[in-house]
Design a protein around this motif. Structure first.
Motif, PDB file in Angstrom:
ATOM      1  N   ALA A 188       0.829  -1.209   0.000  1.00  0.00           N
ATOM      2  CA  ALA A 188       0.000   0.000   0.000  1.00  0.00           C
ATOM      3  C   ALA A 188       0.861   1.257   0.000  1.00  0.00           C
ATOM      4  CB  ALA A 188      -0.934  -0.014   1.207  1.00  0.00           C
ATOM      5  N   ASP A 189       1.926   1.256   0.790  1.00  0.00           N
ATOM      6  CA  ASP A 189       2.793   2.426   0.871  1.00  0.00           C
ATOM      7  C   ASP A 189       3.519   2.663  -0.450  1.00  0.00           C
ATOM      8  OD1 ASP A 189       4.052   4.529   2.607  1.00  0.00           O
ATOM      9  OD2 ASP A 189       5.858   3.421   2.052  1.00  0.00           O
ATOM     10  N   GLN A 190       4.003   1.594  -1.080  1.00  0.00           N
ATOM     11  CA  GLN A 190       4.689   1.740  -2.360  1.00  0.00           C
ATOM     12  C   GLN A 190       3.741   2.219  -3.454  1.00  0.00           C
ATOM     13  OE1 GLN A 190       6.399  -2.160  -2.888  1.00  0.00           O
ATOM     14  NE2 GLN A 190       8.308  -1.601  -1.860  1.00  0.00           N
ATOM     15  N   THR A 191       2.509   1.720  -3.418  1.00  0.00           N
ATOM     16  CA  THR A 191       1.521   2.153  -4.411  1.00  0.00           C
ATOM     17  C   THR A 191       1.193   3.626  -4.227  1.00  0.00           C
ATOM     18  OG1 THR A 191       0.569  -0.074  -4.455  1.00  0.00           O
ATOM     19  CG2 THR A 191      -0.780   1.705  -5.343  1.00  0.00           C
ATOM     20  N   ALA A 192       1.021   4.049  -2.970  1.00  0.00           N
ATOM     21  CA  ALA A 192       0.675   5.448  -2.697  1.00  0.00           C
ATOM     22  C   ALA A 192       1.820   6.391  -3.031  1.00  0.00           C
ATOM     23  CB  ALA A 192       0.271   5.599  -1.236  1.00  0.00           C
ATOM     24  N   SER A 193       3.047   5.914  -2.882  1.00  0.00           N
ATOM     25  CA  SER A 193       4.191   6.787  -3.160  1.00  0.00           C
ATOM     26  C   SER A 193       4.304   7.129  -4.645  1.00  0.00           C
ATOM     27  CB  SER A 193       5.485   6.123  -2.689  1.00  0.00           C
ATOM     28  OG  SER A 193       5.731   4.925  -3.419  1.00  0.00           O
ATOM     29  N   ALA A 194       3.623   6.331  -5.501  1.00  0.00           N
ATOM     30  CA  ALA A 194       3.682   6.591  -6.939  1.00  0.00           C
ATOM     31  C   ALA A 194       2.692   7.663  -7.374  1.00  0.00           C
ATOM     32  CB  ALA A 194       3.423   5.299  -7.721  1.00  0.00           C
ATOM     33  N   ASN A 195       1.553   7.769  -6.689  1.00  0.00           N
ATOM     34  CA  ASN A 195       0.538   8.749  -7.102  1.00  0.00           C
ATOM     35  C   ASN A 195       0.014   9.613  -5.952  1.00  0.00           C
ATOM     36  OD1 ASN A 195      -0.932   6.873  -5.671  1.00  0.00           O
ATOM     37  ND2 ASN A 195      -2.128   6.158  -7.434  1.00  0.00           N
ATOM     38  N   PHE A 196       0.559   9.382  -4.747  1.00  0.00           N
ATOM     39  CA  PHE A 196       0.186  10.149  -3.552  1.00  0.00           C
ATOM     40  C   PHE A 196      -1.298  10.016  -3.190  1.00  0.00           C
ATOM     41  CE2 PHE A 196       3.895  12.262  -5.380  1.00  0.00           C
ATOM     42  CZ  PHE A 196       4.747  12.243  -4.294  1.00  0.00           C
ATOM     43  N   ARG A 197      -1.936   8.909  -3.593  1.00  0.00           N
ATOM     44  CA  ARG A 197      -3.325   8.651  -3.222  1.00  0.00           C
ATOM     45  C   ARG A 197      -3.329   7.762  -1.983  1.00  0.00           C
ATOM     46  NH1 ARG A 197      -6.532  12.223  -5.479  1.00  0.00           N
ATOM     47  NH2 ARG A 197      -8.140  10.906  -4.525  1.00  0.00           N
ATOM     48  N   TYR A 198      -2.885   8.322  -0.876  1.00  0.00           N
ATOM     49  CA  TYR A 198      -2.769   7.563   0.366  1.00  0.00           C
ATOM     50  C   TYR A 198      -4.132   7.159   0.920  1.00  0.00           C
ATOM     51  CZ  TYR A 198       2.231   8.487   0.674  1.00  0.00           C
ATOM     52  OH  TYR A 198       3.577   8.511   0.429  1.00  0.00           O
ATOM     53  N   LEU A 199      -5.138   7.979   0.720  1.00  0.00           N
ATOM     54  CA  LEU A 199      -6.454   7.675   1.275  1.00  0.00           C
ATOM     55  C   LEU A 199      -7.010   6.379   0.706  1.00  0.00           C
ATOM     56  CD1 LEU A 199      -8.864   8.424   3.016  1.00  0.00           C
ATOM     57  CD2 LEU A 199      -9.703   9.872   1.145  1.00  0.00           C
ATOM     58  N   GLU A 200      -6.933   6.225  -0.607  1.00  0.00           N
ATOM     59  CA  GLU A 200      -7.476   5.014  -1.238  1.00  0.00           C
ATOM     60  C   GLU A 200      -6.619   3.784  -0.941  1.00  0.00           C
ATOM     61  OE1 GLU A 200      -8.996   8.526  -3.475  1.00  0.00           O
ATOM     62  OE2 GLU A 200      -7.019   7.863  -2.766  1.00  0.00           O
ATOM     63  N   THR A 201      -5.294   3.942  -1.004  1.00  0.00           N
ATOM     64  CA  THR A 201      -4.432   2.771  -0.808  1.00  0.00           C
ATOM     65  C   THR A 201      -4.491   2.265   0.637  1.00  0.00           C
ATOM     66  OG1 THR A 201      -2.568   4.276  -0.449  1.00  0.00           O
ATOM     67  CG2 THR A 201      -2.844   3.374  -2.661  1.00  0.00           C
ATOM     68  N   LEU A 202      -4.431   3.169   1.579  1.00  0.00           N
ATOM     69  CA  LEU A 202      -4.472   2.745   2.982  1.00  0.00           C
ATOM     70  C   LEU A 202      -5.858   2.242   3.371  1.00  0.00           C
ATOM     71  CD1 LEU A 202      -2.278   5.482   4.711  1.00  0.00           C
ATOM     72  CD2 LEU A 202      -1.631   3.170   4.005  1.00  0.00           C
ATOM     73  N   THR A 203      -6.902   2.791   2.766  1.00  0.00           N
ATOM     74  CA  THR A 203      -8.249   2.267   3.008  1.00  0.00           C
ATOM     75  C   THR A 203      -8.374   0.852   2.471  1.00  0.00           C
ATOM     76  OG1 THR A 203      -9.219   4.488   2.889  1.00  0.00           O
ATOM     77  CG2 THR A 203     -10.709   2.627   2.577  1.00  0.00           C
ATOM     78  N   ALA A 204      -7.815   0.605   1.290  1.00  0.00           N
ATOM     79  CA  ALA A 204      -7.850  -0.749   0.724  1.00  0.00           C
ATOM     80  C   ALA A 204      -7.101  -1.729   1.618  1.00  0.00           C
ATOM     81  CB  ALA A 204      -7.244  -0.741  -0.681  1.00  0.00           C
ATOM     82  N   ALA A 205      -5.922  -1.313   2.103  1.00  0.00           N
ATOM     83  CA  ALA A 205      -5.163  -2.178   3.016  1.00  0.00           C
ATOM     84  C   ALA A 205      -5.943  -2.433   4.297  1.00  0.00           C
ATOM     85  CB  ALA A 205      -3.811  -1.546   3.336  1.00  0.00           C
TER      86      ALA A 205
END
Length: 249
Positions: A188-205
């Motif tokens: 999730a952190d690596q995915t968010a670091s690519a597009n800065f969409r932390y809300l969606e990635t961390l919610t999915a995790a």
């Protein structure tokens, strides 16, 4: 252009379609399976280590009890994160080179064993001493008493706290990301670091973690109900060559 007054554009703050994309992503699903595998493997190591330590605490030799206490003192007195980093970075200096997954399971399992020992010791001591005295009077040895009398009854007692430990282990497995193990939070952190969409990635995790814990809590509840329906005392046949034909437990 930002709205006047510093208001946020709420419509662009959260993207449900992106969240759904992450939930259905193969990368997230594989990371969730890795998290589950690490947690189950570490729990299995912890159960074995905890059982050995719990039995060691009941052993007559004083040296054995002191070694068990030293183990508990060491692993309960130091952070699990330190133990993870130690296994990954220090063990190679002694010629012990393990892959990241093995280090994660080893460190988490050894740490979990220190806590499982106390759970299992409480389950073992919850079995009445009168049953042990009666078994000795019938000619059973200590190992046979532990195997056929004490442990089967202790198992029913320790299931709820073991279930709680597994749920804690599932969340604690996020720490293995510090040694590069590709688990759910690191993905999730690596995915968010690519597009800065932390809300969606961390919610999915978070939803994956909730799904895993919900499934295990359901399995634990079914197992507790199954054991509760079993009679408290039953007759179990002992293997050939035992001093008694049957023992009531």
């Amino acid at each position: 252009m930002e709205p006047a007054g510093g208001e946020f554009r709420v419509l662009t703050l959260f993207k449900p379609d992106l969240l759904l994309q992450y939930l259905l992503s193969a990368d997230f699903a594989l990371a969730a399976l890795n998290t589950l595998w690490i947690s189950l493997a570490a729990l299995a190591v912890g159960v074995v280590v905890g059982l050995v330590l719990a039995v060691g605490q009941e052993a007559p030799p004083r040296i054995v009890r002191r070694l068990v206490l030293a183990y508990l003192w060491l692993f309960r007195g130091t952070p699990v994160l330190l133990q993870l980093v130690f296994a990954f970075n220090v063990l190679p200096a002694f010629g012990i080179v393990l892959p990241g997954y093995a280090c994660a399971v080893l460190a988490l399992g050894l740490n979990e064993g220190a806590y499982m020992a106390e759970i299992m010791r409480s389950g073992i001591r919850a079995v009445g001493r009168g049953q042990r005295v009666a078994a000795r009077a019938l000619g059973m040895e200590e190992a046979q008493i532990m195997r056929w009398i004490v442990l089967p009854q202790a198992l029913r007692i320790i299931i709820p706290p073991v279930g709680n430990q597994f749920i804690g282990m599932l969340k604690l497995s996020a720490l293995v990301s510090v040694i590069g193990v590709q688990e759910l939070l690191l993905t999730a952190d690596q995915t968010a670091s690519a597009n800065f969409r932390y809300l969606e990635t961390l919610t999915a995790a978070g939803l994956y973690y909730l799904a895993l814990t919900t499934v295990f809590m359901t399995v634990q509840s079914l197992l507790e109900k199954h054991l509760a329906r079993r009679p408290g005392r039953k007759t179990a046949a002992l293997p050939m060559g035992e001093p008694m034909g049957q023992v009531v437990r």
